[in-house]
Design a protein around this motif. Structure first.
Motif, PDB file in Angstrom:
ATOM      1  N   GLY A   1       0.760  -1.242   0.000  1.00  0.00           N
ATOM      2  CA  GLY A   1       0.000   0.000   0.000  1.00  0.00           C
ATOM      3  C   GLY A   1       0.790   1.292   0.000  1.00  0.00           C
TER       4      GLY A   1
ATOM      5  N   PHE B   1       4.938   2.411  -7.429  1.00  0.00           N
ATOM      6  CA  PHE B   1       5.958   2.678  -8.453  1.00  0.00           C
ATOM      7  C   PHE B   1       6.627   1.375  -8.899  1.00  0.00           C
TER       8      PHE B   1
ATOM      9  N   GLN C   1       4.381  -0.299 -11.281  1.00  0.00           N
ATOM     10  CA  GLN C   1       4.429   0.415 -12.565  1.00  0.00           C
ATOM     11  C   GLN C   1       5.662   0.002 -13.370  1.00  0.00           C
TER      12      GLN C   1
ATOM     13  N   LEU D   1      10.790  15.423  -5.438  1.00  0.00           N
ATOM     14  CA  LEU D   1      10.398  14.386  -4.480  1.00  0.00           C
ATOM     15  C   LEU D   1      11.217  14.499  -3.195  1.00  0.00           C
TER      16      LEU D   1
ATOM     17  N   LEU E   1      10.354  11.876  -0.503  1.00  0.00           N
ATOM     18  CA  LEU E   1       9.600  10.828   0.180  1.00  0.00           C
ATOM     19  C   LEU E   1      10.490   9.710   0.687  1.00  0.00           C
TER      20      LEU E   1
ATOM     21  N   THR F   1      -0.575   7.527   2.470  1.00  0.00           N
ATOM     22  CA  THR F   1       0.485   7.255   3.449  1.00  0.00           C
ATOM     23  C   THR F   1       1.846   7.738   2.950  1.00  0.00           C
ATOM     24  N   LYS F   2       2.031   9.042   3.054  1.00  0.00           N
ATOM     25  CA  LYS F   2       3.280   9.736   2.713  1.00  0.00           C
ATOM     26  C   LYS F   2       3.144  11.145   3.264  1.00  0.00           C
TER      27      LYS F   2
ATOM     28  N   LEU G   1       5.574  14.091  -3.006  1.00  0.00           N
ATOM     29  CA  LEU G   1       5.784  13.597  -4.379  1.00  0.00           C
ATOM     30  C   LEU G   1       6.004  14.739  -5.363  1.00  0.00           C
TER      31      LEU G   1
ATOM     32  N   LEU H   1       4.744  15.506  -9.146  1.00  0.00           N
ATOM     33  CA  LEU H   1       3.836  14.422  -9.524  1.00  0.00           C
ATOM     34  C   LEU H   1       2.462  14.592  -8.882  1.00  0.00           C
TER      35      LEU H   1
ATOM     36  N   PRO I   1       6.388   6.329 -18.142  1.00  0.00           N
ATOM     37  CA  PRO I   1       6.207   5.623 -16.863  1.00  0.00           C
ATOM     38  C   PRO I   1       6.054   6.581 -15.677  1.00  0.00           C
ATOM     39  N   ILE I   2       6.619   7.780 -15.794  1.00  0.00           N
ATOM     40  CA  ILE I   2       6.502   8.754 -14.708  1.00  0.00           C
ATOM     41  C   ILE I   2       5.073   9.277 -14.627  1.00  0.00           C
TER      42      ILE I   2
ATOM     43  N   ALA J   1       2.435   7.698 -15.733  1.00  0.00           N
ATOM     44  CA  ALA J   1       1.608   6.580 -15.270  1.00  0.00           C
ATOM     45  C   ALA J   1       1.775   6.381 -13.763  1.00  0.00           C
ATOM     46  N   GLY J   2       3.012   6.501 -13.287  1.00  0.00           N
ATOM     47  CA  GLY J   2       3.271   6.353 -11.852  1.00  0.00           C
ATOM     48  C   GLY J   2       2.547   7.416 -11.033  1.00  0.00           C
TER      49      GLY J   2
ATOM     50  N   ARG K   1      -1.019   6.358 -10.878  1.00  0.00           N
ATOM     51  CA  ARG K   1      -1.183   5.087 -10.176  1.00  0.00           C
ATOM     52  C   ARG K   1      -1.183   5.285  -8.660  1.00  0.00           C
ATOM     53  N   VAL K   2      -0.467   6.288  -8.191  1.00  0.00           N
ATOM     54  CA  VAL K   2      -0.465   6.596  -6.756  1.00  0.00           C
ATOM     55  C   VAL K   2      -1.896   6.789  -6.247  1.00  0.00           C
TER      56      VAL K   2
ATOM     57  N   ASP L   1      -3.517   3.206  -6.119  1.00  0.00           N
ATOM     58  CA  ASP L   1      -2.944   2.067  -5.396  1.00  0.00           C
ATOM     59  C   ASP L   1      -2.575   2.339  -3.947  1.00  0.00           C
ATOM     60  N   VAL L   2      -2.286   3.581  -3.609  1.00  0.00           N
ATOM     61  CA  VAL L   2      -1.657   3.832  -2.306  1.00  0.00           C
ATOM     62  C   VAL L   2      -2.720   3.898  -1.207  1.00  0.00           C
ATOM     63  N   ALA L   3      -2.394   3.284  -0.074  1.00  0.00           N
ATOM     64  CA  ALA L   3      -3.304   3.246   1.074  1.00  0.00           C
ATOM     65  C   ALA L   3      -3.372   4.621   1.739  1.00  0.00           C
TER      66      ALA L   3
END
Lengths: 338, 338
Positions: free
Chosen positions: A83, A89, A92, A302, A304, B17-18, B23, B26, B315-316, B318-319, B322-323, B326-328
């Motif tokens: 999670g 990433f 991905q 970033l 993180l 959760t960050k 980020l 992004l 990919p950046i 998409a990443g 995707r956060v 996907d990220v909790a």
């Protein structure tokens, strides 16, 4: 680095169907990776894996961050549940994740996927005493060397540095100041984003640790023990292990850079295996990269950790090498030259 | 851009959760893509495809490049054979490649994979007469709009701009000077890497074209016809088509930026769909990006075109999205907040 393989890569870059030099820094990167592998073309750096080393810090007691220490263990659980941002990433990128407890303060239950290599339940407070004994520092470095060896043995062709540890930018700043000679005010950053008062206090904590221990950069393990962290030490080992296996290692932010400085002090040739993935917002990261002579591939603001910035650079490193494998030459494609 | 979706994305970013903001760029990118899609989270921008539009240029006769014009057609064959750098990068990214003949001078045999939409076998020399009639410019824009529609209809969630055309940085410089007001000396670059004499001559050629036609930026199609190119026009259409479908479009280097300026002049809202993939070495690209208010994701010293720089950024992008998928959150993962 193997000079013949590098010369072969340079010559190949000039014959590929593109203007010479038009791939910018990716051309030099491909040449260096040929030198590291001793082959042209070098292996495409796939699959990749990120090794996330987790640890806690006695200096947390000094109030250098507003986050509670138990977040380190909670985030380890989050990594294992898939999670966190590094999980997103890695998915991905098609990379795997290796989570290592090298120094978490909270006892962690043995769960599937967790590599249990706890050397000590967190470091000591370096404003009071050395963070680690020399033996503990060596043990944590050896954890990283061991993980690198296991990952390379199972076929990973690119290792990515990851870290988790509440308060871990404080020992990173101390390590960077010790190895680069930067003042603590230049080496210390805001970590997760602390306010002005906490930032000023954090800088004074770094300065106090350096004043107390007067770490000698000619004794890298001594510096690591005095003001470092267990995840920093393990990352030093990961980098040394990757370099020894001639596998590239992609550095994330300020924690990785501080570990890279220790690795370079122990074995200067290890720099040849290091690729700087991104420029962390942390000023110490830039100071450390300058000292190492590395320019990062990405600069996206970033801050993180976890390996996130480096993971974003994985496809770029792979792309740089893939050019040497896949792209036609002027001759083979029947394309005219100028 | 949909304000409610953007607010939802901002709020979600703060619960993940960050540390908030960690980020960097992004986070804002993910917010903008939520606004573009009108949904939070927005679709992950996959699959991606690069549309490479190929064309030739009458201004080649002025000696602005040492490369022979037939290289355009030879490189089209190379793209279709999978041997160019853009092929290697697309394979690395898992993206597909769409090759469109919108203006190649050499007649191309119909082969599998080539989208044959030739509007004219190369432009006219803009130092002598307008490069295109207005009808030809519109036809080429419509080719791009049509390609965008086809790609979106088949399920592509991210379009990448690609181009091939010997001498095409010369019309790009003229377009950029016309829309940004930059002097030809600021807008013109070395393209494939021309020497000092050719560079000075190239700048004077751009200046001569602008002096002859006095293109009016309030008449974007007029500018495109006077000093543009067929692939530039088609890319303008691709961008407009992507924006109309609310699908993000990733800009490559100076050719894409010049086309983006035309698109923005025709439809300012289209900027909301544009993502700058990388900072080309070409100075005109930076001038154009400033005018559009876009900051590129990458800066790796590339000056190849084909869509290569933008493809590395896929990919950046998409990443970043995707956060949000996907990220909790702190709540869901049981992670303490500060």
């Amino acid at each position: 680095l193997d000079g013949a393989a590098m010369a072969a890569a340079r010559s190949l870059q000039d014959r590929l169907t593109k203007p010479a030099g038009s791939l910018g820094v990716l051309e030099e990167l491909s040449v260096r990776l040929a030198g590291l592998a001793g082959a042209c073309p070098p292996p495409v750096p796939q699959p990749a894996t990120v090794a996330v080393f987790a640890g806690d810090h006695g200096v947390h007691a000094q109030g250098v961050t507003p986050w509670p220490q138990e977040v380190t263990a909670q985030m380890v659980a989050n990594f294992l549940d898939g999670g966190a941002v590094i999980n997103a990433f890695a998915r991905q990128t098609g990379a795997s994740l290796t989570v290592v407890d090298v120094g978490v303060a909270t006892p962690l239950k043995p769960v599937r996927g967790l590599v249990a290599k706890n050397v000590r339940r967190g470091t000591r407070d370096f404003t009071v005493e050395p963070a680690l004994t020399r033996a503990e520092a060596v043990a944590a470095v050896e954890v990283g060397i061991g993980v690198a060896g296991d990952l390379v043995d199972r076929g990973e062709n690119l290792l990515v540095t990851g870290d988790m540890g509440i308060a871990n930018t404080t020992p990173a700043a101390a390590l960077i100041a010790a190895f680069t000679g930067a003042d603590p005010a230049e080496a210390t950053g805001r970590g997760t984003g602390v306010d002005d008062d906490t930032y000023a206090h954090k800088t004074s904590v770094v300065r106090a640790g350096l004043d107390l221990h007067r770490p000698d950069p000619a004794d890298p393990l001594g510096v690591l023990a005095a003001v470092g962290g267990l995840e920093h030490a393990a990352l030093t080992g990961l980098i040394l292990g990757a370099a020894a296996a001639r596998v590239p290692v992609l550095l994330d932010g300020v924690i990785a850079v501080s570990a890279a400085l220790v690795a370079a002090a122990l074995a200067p040739d290890a720099i040849g295996a290091m690729i700087a993935g991104h420029r962390s917002v942390e000023p110490g990261a830039s100071a450390g990269l300058r000292h190492l002579g590395l320019e990062p591939l990405l600069d996206l603001g970033l801050r993180l950790g976890e390996g996130t910035g480096a993971m974003l650079a994985v496809p770029i490193v792979a792309g740089a090498v893939r050019v040497l494998h896949d792209v036609a030459t002027f001759d083979s494609a029947g394309v005219s030259e100028k």
